[in-house]
Enzyme design. Structure first.
Site, mmCIF file in Angstrom:
data_model
loop_
_atom_site.group_PDB
_atom_site.id
_atom_site.type_symbol
_atom_site.label_atom_id
_atom_site.label_comp_id
_atom_site.label_asym_id
_atom_site.label_seq_id
_atom_site.Cartn_x
_atom_site.Cartn_y
_atom_site.Cartn_z
ATOM 1 N N ASP A 1 -82.911 -23.655 -51.836
ATOM 2 C CA ASP A 1 -83.629 -23.224 -53.030
ATOM 3 C C ASP A 1 -84.752 -22.296 -52.584
ATOM 4 O O ASP A 1 -85.673 -22.736 -51.889
ATOM 5 C CB ASP A 1 -84.201 -24.431 -53.772
ATOM 6 C CG ASP A 1 -83.130 -25.490 -54.039
ATOM 7 O OD1 ASP A 1 -81.975 -25.101 -54.283
ATOM 8 O OD2 ASP A 1 -83.452 -26.688 -53.994
ATOM 9 N N ASP B 1 -79.014 -32.387 -64.758
ATOM 10 C CA ASP B 1 -80.213 -32.714 -63.996
ATOM 11 C C ASP B 1 -80.833 -33.973 -64.592
ATOM 12 O O ASP B 1 -81.052 -34.046 -65.809
ATOM 13 C CB ASP B 1 -81.226 -31.566 -64.057
ATOM 14 C CG ASP B 1 -80.795 -30.357 -63.235
ATOM 15 O OD1 ASP B 1 -79.711 -30.418 -62.624
ATOM 16 O OD2 ASP B 1 -81.541 -29.363 -63.210
#
Length: 245
Positions: free
Chosen positions: A129, A8
């Protein structure tokens, strides 16, 4: 079954967040290319990358870091974060990204996903998500009023390569993957599902290889790899043994 190590990106660095909160970011490596090279050396075969700044900005922000990784690894890389139009999809695929992940735009602009998946078969995934059952957008900063299943079903016949399903409540907290919700989604759609959020230990890898999880394409491992709770060699050996069985 694929175990995807996660990188990330925030401010050009390799970080992990807790529950998607940019204020709760831990820097694990200042050099994303070195981290990618390390994952390749450990034997991983597919890399999962998210441009966190891009997810909030709605456009690529950490392009330089992504490109630096593409130069040092030969394994396929899937990328999400800030991919909101066809031009961005085309740009990343042209630069060597194997598969793009469309998240917010899958909720806001489903036609984009269908158009991209048709133009680039097998190279477009959808990132869903979920927080309290509802899909979050704009880098998880906002919640929509639709469920992951509702979104996934929109793309059943669109040629989407995979759905990456993340339980935000577990992400970065090492609480274990939400198997119940992930497997329920995988059983309800024909698109391959990848589990994300909360992978904590070798027990999650074993669960991934159990018969009940046989509809999953794989899982994404983040913090557990970075803080040593998951041994890459042990995890990959388990997966290889299951593949050979």
């Amino acid at each position: 079954m694929i175990l995807f190590p996660a990188i990330d990106l925030k401010n050009g660095q390799c970080v992990r967040l807790e529950q998607g909160d940019m204020a709760r970011a831990t820097v694990f490596n200042l050099d994303p290319a070195a981290q990618a090279r390390s994952f390749a050396a450990q034997g991983f075969q597919y890399l999962h990358v998210v441009d966190l700044d891009g997810a909030f900005a709605g456009k690529p922000v950490n392009a330089q870091a992504v490109e630096s990784m593409l130069k040092v690894v030969s394994m396929p890389v899937q990328l999400g974060g800030g991919i909101r139009d066809l031009k961005t999809v085309e740009g990343w695929l042209a630069k060597g990204i194997s598969r793009v992940i469309i998240g917010t735009a899958a909720v806001r602009d489903p036609a984009l996903v269908k158009q991209a998946a048709k133009k680039f078969p097998g190279r477009v995934a959808v990132g869903l998500d979920a927080r309290d059952g509802k899909v979050a957008v704009e880098g998880w900063a906002e919640s929509s009023q639709v469920t992951a299943l509702e979104i996934a079903q929109r793309f059943e016949d669109a040629g989407v390569a995979a759905i990456i399903f993340t339980d935000i409540a577990r992400d970065g907290l090492l609480k274990g993957i939400n198997w119940e919700a992930t497997i329920a989604l995988a059983e309800a759609v024909s698109i391959p599902v990848i589990a994300s959020g909360g992978l904590a230990s070798i027990d999650d890898v074993k669960a991934l290889l159990s018969p009940r999880a046989n509809k999953l394409e794989g899982a994404i491992a983040g913090r557990a790899l970075y803080d040593g709770r998951l041994d890459p060699a042990e995890a990959l050996a388990l997966i290889d043994a299951a593949r050979a069985a």
